[in-house]
Design a protein around this motif. Structure first.
Motif, mmCIF file in Angstrom:
data_model
loop_
_atom_site.group_PDB
_atom_site.id
_atom_site.type_symbol
_atom_site.label_atom_id
_atom_site.label_comp_id
_atom_site.label_asym_id
_atom_site.label_seq_id
_atom_site.Cartn_x
_atom_site.Cartn_y
_atom_site.Cartn_z
ATOM 1 N N UNK A 1 10.077 13.741 -0.504
ATOM 2 C CA UNK A 1 8.944 12.799 -0.492
ATOM 3 C C UNK A 1 9.451 11.389 -0.201
ATOM 4 N N UNK A 2 10.561 11.008 -0.852
ATOM 5 C CA UNK A 2 11.130 9.680 -0.614
ATOM 6 C C UNK A 2 11.602 9.533 0.830
ATOM 7 N N UNK B 1 8.130 3.826 6.359
ATOM 8 C CA UNK B 1 8.377 2.407 6.128
ATOM 9 C C UNK B 1 9.182 1.792 7.281
ATOM 10 N N UNK B 2 10.116 2.549 7.837
ATOM 11 C CA UNK B 2 10.907 2.042 8.970
ATOM 12 C C UNK B 2 10.057 1.849 10.223
ATOM 13 N N UNK C 1 0.877 11.724 -0.466
ATOM 14 C CA UNK C 1 1.659 12.954 -0.258
ATOM 15 C C UNK C 1 1.194 14.044 -1.216
ATOM 16 N N UNK C 2 0.969 13.691 -2.488
ATOM 17 C CA UNK C 2 0.516 14.684 -3.471
ATOM 18 C C UNK C 2 -0.832 15.272 -3.057
ATOM 19 N N UNK D 1 0.838 -1.210 0.000
ATOM 20 C CA UNK D 1 0.000 0.000 0.000
ATOM 21 C C UNK D 1 0.873 1.259 0.000
ATOM 22 N N UNK D 2 1.901 1.252 0.839
ATOM 23 C CA UNK D 2 2.773 2.419 0.927
ATOM 24 C C UNK D 2 3.509 2.655 -0.391
#
Length: 190
Positions: A132-133, A140-141, A116-117, A107-108
């Motif tokens: 953004x990354x 994610x972490x 984010x957009x 999903x992420x």
């Protein structure tokens, strides 16, 4: 009798005279050292400003020593405050954990940029692609810890995998929204 007294007095005066000469030499050397130090250029630190609000701590490691000061240093040593080494038990992931983890990571990766957009439009922000990354990697972490949190908070039999996944999706969106809402304007590309 008087003769012995005068000899003692003379010896004492010689001792005092030698002591005064050695003290005068010491004062002279100290005065020279002082003059040399006055001639050397000085380093002046005017003001140090710390901006702790601009720091992001990802990992904090080390030993925190509280209450150590020079007066008690001889009484207590740092070793007295050391935390004994112990083995960390890492729980083995259950099948439900693996399924939730795979679904949330997918999903992420699929929807993270879109979320984010959407939030950028909502809050009239424009982020750099690398930023953004960074946000997505940071989230994610944290996913595994959030999965463990929900699995511990709710019994696996009480909730379905879909409910856990829904909680985590909500957390992801909320964290991105909160981050963008509180992001200072100079951090964006505006």
């Amino acid at each position: 009798m008087w003769q012995d007294y005068f000899k003692q007095l003379e010896a004492y005066l010689k001792w005092q005279q030698q002591k005064m000469q050695s003290l005068e030499k010491a004062v002279y050397h100290l005065q020279q050292q002082y003059d040399e130090l006055k001639k050397k250029p000085r380093t002046t630190i005017e003001k140090i400003e710390y901006h702790f609000d601009q720091l992001k701590v990802e990992t904090l490691e080390g030993t925190l020593n509280i209450g150590l000061n020079p007066a008690t240093f001889n009484e207590d040593t740092i070793e007295d405050f050391a935390v004994p080494k112990s083995t960390t038990i890492i729980p083995q992931p259950t099948p439900i954990f693996r399924n939730i983890q795979a679904a949330v990571h997918a999903y992420l990766q699929e929807e993270g940029e879109n979320i984010i957009a959407r939030m950028e439009q909502t809050y009239n922000r424009s982020l750099d692609p690398t930023y953004r990354q960074f946000i997505l990697q940071d989230i994610e972490r944290q996913i595994d810890d959030r999965i463990h949190f929900y699995l511990q908070q709710y019994n696996e039999q009480e909730r379905s995998e879909e409910q856990f996944i829904a909680y985590l999706k909500r957390d992801i969106e909320y964290s991105i929204e909160t981050f963008l809402k509180h992001l200072p304007r100079e951090e964006t590309n505006e």
